[in-house]
Design an enzyme around this catalytic site. Sequence first.
Site, PDB file in Angstrom:
ATOM      1  N   MET A  91      -5.863  72.551  66.340  1.00 19.69           N
ATOM      2  CA  MET A  91      -5.090  73.101  67.339  1.00 19.69           C
ATOM      3  C   MET A  91      -5.281  72.699  68.845  1.00 19.69           C
ATOM      4  O   MET A  91      -5.208  73.661  69.670  1.00 19.69           O
ATOM      5  CB  MET A  91      -5.072  74.949  67.183  1.00 19.69           C
ATOM      6  CG  MET A  91      -4.969  75.059  65.879  1.00 19.69           C
ATOM      7  SD  MET A  91      -5.340  76.996  65.610  1.00 19.69           S
ATOM      8  CE  MET A  91      -7.056  76.988  65.866  1.00 19.69           C
ATOM      9  N   ASP A 119       2.371  80.872  55.344  1.00 19.84           N
ATOM     10  CA  ASP A 119       2.094  80.341  56.784  1.00 19.84           C
ATOM     11  C   ASP A 119       2.969  79.025  57.174  1.00 19.84           C
ATOM     12  O   ASP A 119       3.729  78.328  55.958  1.00 19.84           O
ATOM     13  CB  ASP A 119       0.550  79.749  57.089  1.00 19.84           C
ATOM     14  CG  ASP A 119      -0.119  80.913  57.539  1.00 19.84           C
ATOM     15  OD1 ASP A 119       0.426  81.993  57.631  1.00 19.84           O
ATOM     16  OD2 ASP A 119      -1.444  81.045  57.471  1.00 19.84           O
ATOM     17  N   LYS A 146       3.232  80.819  62.321  1.00 18.51           N
ATOM     18  CA  LYS A 146       3.139  81.109  63.721  1.00 18.51           C
ATOM     19  C   LYS A 146       3.292  79.418  64.287  1.00 18.51           C
ATOM     20  O   LYS A 146       2.444  78.526  63.834  1.00 18.51           O
ATOM     21  CB  LYS A 146       1.781  81.538  64.209  1.00 18.51           C
ATOM     22  CG  LYS A 146       1.636  82.865  63.543  1.00 18.51           C
ATOM     23  CD  LYS A 146       0.149  83.448  63.902  1.00 18.51           C
ATOM     24  CE  LYS A 146      -0.067  84.716  63.312  1.00 18.51           C
ATOM     25  NZ  LYS A 146      -1.391  85.309  63.597  1.00 18.51           N
TER      26      LYS A 146
END
Length: 242
Positions: free
Chosen positions: A171, A36, A58
């Site tokens: 996030m 990641d 991402k």
Amino acid sequence: MMVGKVILVGAGPGDAELITIKGLKAIKEADVIVYDDLISRELLNYAKKDAELIYVGKRKGRHSFKQEEINKILVEKAKEGKLVVRLKGGDPFVFGRGGEEILALKKHNIPYEVIPGITSAIAVPEVAGIPVTHRKVATSFTVVTGHEAEDKKEKQVDLSKLNADTIVILMGITNLENLVNELLQNPKRNENTPVAIIMEGTTENQRVIKGTLGDIVEKAKKENAKPPGVIVVGEVVNVLES
């Protein structure tokens, strides 16, 4: 050909030294590492010289792999007889979509293992001097996402109704203003409720912005707050300050 195996490894919150011994062992033995964006690149130095390294990170505003594409890579590499490490930031099961990957592996009868990682939800505030619980101040905490999936039919997180003493939001930096507006509708919160934003926690680039629900949005804009980061809401934010 004999089917290989997939190991989901939690890389921890950012500092490479915070990975577990077992997780590091898996990295050293892997034929393929699917990693990641938020993992420490230092960890990849422990991979075998001939290991295949596949980036599937991402990030908002950048091209990223869809989850279905990542699942496909894991299945295909395992079917080649490879030992595959799926290296994920934090812990695989804390907003890491590890469960979705396991379901895909089970569908294809691929053997798998999970090696937990230290979640940023606890470690990042801790390293910044913020305990998520503290006797007589906070006896409960909850961890929520600040960015729900766009394909959800209805919102699952309602910050105006959460009763935990401490709220940890992952996030959430790019959605900060909306989150603060929701929190101000919570009868347990007000404009004086302490808030901290910890960016790139546990790394040498760590930055901390402290404020209240009344001023944190402006402070974040002024100090150019950017992901990745953890938001902590509650009295614990200032409990260790003398």
